[in-house]
Design an enzyme around this catalytic site. Sequence first.
Site, PDB file in Angstrom:
ATOM      1  N   HIS A   1     -34.310  -5.700  50.341  1.00  0.00           N
ATOM      2  CA  HIS A   1     -35.276  -6.409  49.317  1.00  0.00           C
ATOM      3  C   HIS A   1     -36.026  -7.776  49.379  1.00  0.00           C
ATOM      4  O   HIS A   1     -37.230  -7.766  48.987  1.00  0.00           O
ATOM      5  CB  HIS A   1     -34.431  -7.746  48.518  1.00  0.00           C
ATOM      6  CG  HIS A   1     -34.585  -8.008  46.814  1.00  0.00           C
ATOM      7  ND1 HIS A   1     -34.733  -7.136  45.443  1.00  0.00           N
ATOM      8  CD2 HIS A   1     -34.318  -8.859  46.383  1.00  0.00           C
ATOM      9  CE1 HIS A   1     -35.097  -7.654  45.220  1.00  0.00           C
ATOM     10  NE2 HIS A   1     -35.254  -8.908  45.476  1.00  0.00           N
TER      11      HIS A   1
ATOM     12  N   SER B   1     -39.133  -9.955  42.617  1.00  0.00           N
ATOM     13  CA  SER B   1     -38.108  -9.589  42.508  1.00  0.00           C
ATOM     14  C   SER B   1     -38.725 -10.125  41.120  1.00  0.00           C
ATOM     15  O   SER B   1     -38.267  -9.964  39.780  1.00  0.00           O
ATOM     16  CB  SER B   1     -37.890 -10.764  43.517  1.00  0.00           C
ATOM     17  OG  SER B   1     -35.909 -10.535  42.832  1.00  0.00           O
TER      18      SER B   1
ATOM     19  N   ASP C   1     -33.408  -0.866  48.733  1.00  0.00           N
ATOM     20  CA  ASP C   1     -33.285  -2.260  48.459  1.00  0.00           C
ATOM     21  C   ASP C   1     -31.226  -2.248  47.799  1.00  0.00           C
ATOM     22  O   ASP C   1     -31.127  -1.933  47.371  1.00  0.00           O
ATOM     23  CB  ASP C   1     -34.057  -2.860  47.279  1.00  0.00           C
ATOM     24  CG  ASP C   1     -34.096  -4.301  46.722  1.00  0.00           C
ATOM     25  OD1 ASP C   1     -33.109  -4.815  46.725  1.00  0.00           O
ATOM     26  OD2 ASP C   1     -35.504  -4.356  46.509  1.00  0.00           O
TER      27      ASP C   1
END
Length: 202
Positions: free
Chosen positions: A185, A104, A154
């Site tokens: 995610h 991320s 996501d």
Amino acid sequence: MNLTHRFIPATQESARVLLLLHGTGGNENDLIPLGRDLDPSAALLSLRGNVLENGMPRFFRRLAEGVFDEEDVIRRANELADFLRQLALEYGFDPSQLTAVGYSNGANIAAAVLVLRPGTIRSAILFRSMVPLVPAVMPDLKGTRVLMLSGTHDPIVPVENSERLAAMLEKAGADVTHRFEEAGHQLVFGEIAAAKNWLSAA
Ligand code: MLT
């Protein structure tokens, strides 16, 4: 510049160093188990981002979710690249042996270092990454290997955005493998095995 970090030397004769970069709100301990799983013998260098968003560590400032402060991205990516050189001297590893493993926000700073400071990281596994910025000058990324692992649903990283990042890295000459998971995610089991295979094929 100094970032809080952990360095765990290689457990066997391995020159590889996994550079672990956490997601928003994480710290230098988060990705140690993932790093160990990906390569049981590599050295692990795990950093904590020094930008705080409501107390949550990150690697660069954002204005909103998915909207980045580009000036800060540039500044932090350059600081990180310089810091890696310093750490290589301090811990005695070969910087050409670094493989970034980012999740991320950590994947996004790794992508920023790839395009802004080519040659700093020649290998990267980017979990749930997106375009951190479009560089003014396209870098030459020949000889750089990148594995991108994205989620088909996501909510933070639109498929189109991760595809744009893959295309940008490819256009710059990187050898990009982009894999989609039936996932959001969060990481899912199968992609860790895929990342291991990709690493061992280096
Ligand atoms: C970012 O800010 O880098 C991305 O939105 C991913 C995140 O950290 O949530």
